[in-house]
Motif scaffolding. Structure first.
Motif, PDB file in Angstrom:
ATOM      1  N   VAL A 142       0.699   5.350  -0.071  1.00 44.13           N
ATOM      2  CA  VAL A 142      -0.238   6.447   0.122  1.00 44.13           C
ATOM      3  C   VAL A 142       0.504   7.777   0.128  1.00 44.13           C
ATOM      4  O   VAL A 142       1.707   7.832   0.363  1.00 44.13           O
ATOM      5  N   ASN A 143      -0.231   8.830  -0.106  1.00 41.15           N
ATOM      6  CA  ASN A 143       0.315  10.177   0.021  1.00 41.15           C
ATOM      7  C   ASN A 143       0.198  10.614   1.474  1.00 41.15           C
ATOM      8  O   ASN A 143      -0.732  10.207   2.179  1.00 41.15           O
TER       9      ASN A 143
ATOM     10  N   LEU B 160      -6.553   6.559   7.406  1.00 36.76           N
ATOM     11  CA  LEU B 160      -6.199   5.142   7.301  1.00 36.76           C
ATOM     12  C   LEU B 160      -6.356   4.343   8.592  1.00 36.76           C
ATOM     13  O   LEU B 160      -6.016   3.154   8.621  1.00 36.76           O
TER      14      LEU B 160
ATOM     15  N   THR C  60       0.858  -1.175   0.000  1.00 32.52           N
ATOM     16  CA  THR C  60       0.000   0.000   0.000  1.00 32.52           C
ATOM     17  C   THR C  60       0.898   1.229   0.000  1.00 32.52           C
ATOM     18  O   THR C  60       1.710   1.398   0.901  1.00 32.52           O
TER      19      THR C  60
ATOM     20  N   VAL D  65       4.925   5.636   2.292  1.00 33.31           N
ATOM     21  CA  VAL D  65       4.295   6.953   2.227  1.00 33.31           C
ATOM     22  C   VAL D  65       5.094   7.834   1.274  1.00 33.31           C
ATOM     23  O   VAL D  65       6.317   7.934   1.384  1.00 33.31           O
ATOM     24  N   GLU D  66       4.385   8.474   0.358  1.00 30.60           N
ATOM     25  CA  GLU D  66       5.005   9.416  -0.578  1.00 30.60           C
ATOM     26  C   GLU D  66       4.727  10.835  -0.115  1.00 30.60           C
ATOM     27  O   GLU D  66       3.798  11.092   0.647  1.00 30.60           O
TER      28      GLU D  66
ATOM     29  N   ASP E 157      -3.070  11.639   3.032  1.00 29.05           N
ATOM     30  CA  ASP E 157      -4.096  10.608   3.184  1.00 29.05           C
ATOM     31  C   ASP E 157      -3.947   9.784   4.463  1.00 29.05           C
ATOM     32  O   ASP E 157      -4.822   8.974   4.795  1.00 29.05           O
ATOM     33  N   LEU E 158      -2.860   9.977   5.208  1.00 32.22           N
ATOM     34  CA  LEU E 158      -2.610   9.166   6.404  1.00 32.22           C
ATOM     35  C   LEU E 158      -3.728   9.224   7.447  1.00 32.22           C
ATOM     36  O   LEU E 158      -4.117   8.181   7.983  1.00 32.22           O
TER      37      LEU E 158
ATOM     38  N   LYS F 107      -7.074   0.480   8.753  1.00 35.91           N
ATOM     39  CA  LYS F 107      -6.754  -0.165   7.466  1.00 35.91           C
ATOM     40  C   LYS F 107      -5.918  -1.418   7.685  1.00 35.91           C
ATOM     41  O   LYS F 107      -4.892  -1.400   8.335  1.00 35.91           O
TER      42      LYS F 107
ATOM     43  N   PHE G 272       3.870  -1.321   3.225  1.00 37.43           N
ATOM     44  CA  PHE G 272       3.403   0.061   3.334  1.00 37.43           C
ATOM     45  C   PHE G 272       4.504   1.056   3.015  1.00 37.43           C
ATOM     46  O   PHE G 272       5.664   0.851   3.395  1.00 37.43           O
TER      47      PHE G 272
END
Length: 151
Positions: free
Chosen positions: A6-7, A14, A4, A81-82, A10-11, A17, A79
């Motif tokens: 995500v940006n 979640l 996964t 994160v971007e 968006d955290l 999740k 996981f």
């Protein structure tokens, strides 16, 4: 296994999740011996293969902290994160070693995002993680892992 990605923004959405499961990976005797050298923990239940066969587990076992250390590479399979400048392993909350991992066993991890909290300059997430042993009912490790992402 599915990763996964995500940006950062968006955290917060979640919480709860389910990130799923990693692939299985084998814990080898060489890996256990290397960990023993790195940590200066050469207790026979880990490193003396012949004596460990006669011991309480019937085989050498991985150090609990070796199994715990796999949280990082296993979690990165699940996981990412971007849109952040820095990613930090912030620590652990509750950790339990519930079942020894015998040399040659395969383990995988299941992870769920439990909390997302704002911190100065970023966000902290807490994940609930279970490292399972292939073919075993009880997991090897249950741990709450904390990670921070800074923008």
């Amino acid at each position: 296994m599915s990763n996964t990605v995500v940006n950062f923004e968006d955290l917060p959405g979640l919480v709860g999740k389910d990130l799923g499961y990693t692939d299985y990976r084998e814990i080898t005797q060489d890996q256990i011996n290397t960990f023993a050298d790195a940590t200066d923990d050469h207790q026979w239940i880990h490193t003396d293969v012949e004596k460990a066969k006669e011991g309480p587990f019937g085989a050498p076992i991985a150090h609990g902290f070796l199994t715990l250390s796999l949280v990082i590479p296993l979690w990165s399979e699940l996981f990412d994160v971007e849109g952040v400048k820095t990613k930090v392993n912030y620590g652990l909350d509750r950790v339990r070693f519930t079942n020894p991992v015998k040399a040659g066993s395969k383990v995988r991890m299941h992870s769920t995002i439990a909390e997302v909290t704002e911190v100065k300059g970023g966000v902290q997430i807490k994940t609930n993680n279970t490292i399972e042993i292939e073919g075993e009912e009880r997991p090897a490790v249950i741990a709450e892992f904390l990670a921070r992402f800074y923008v």
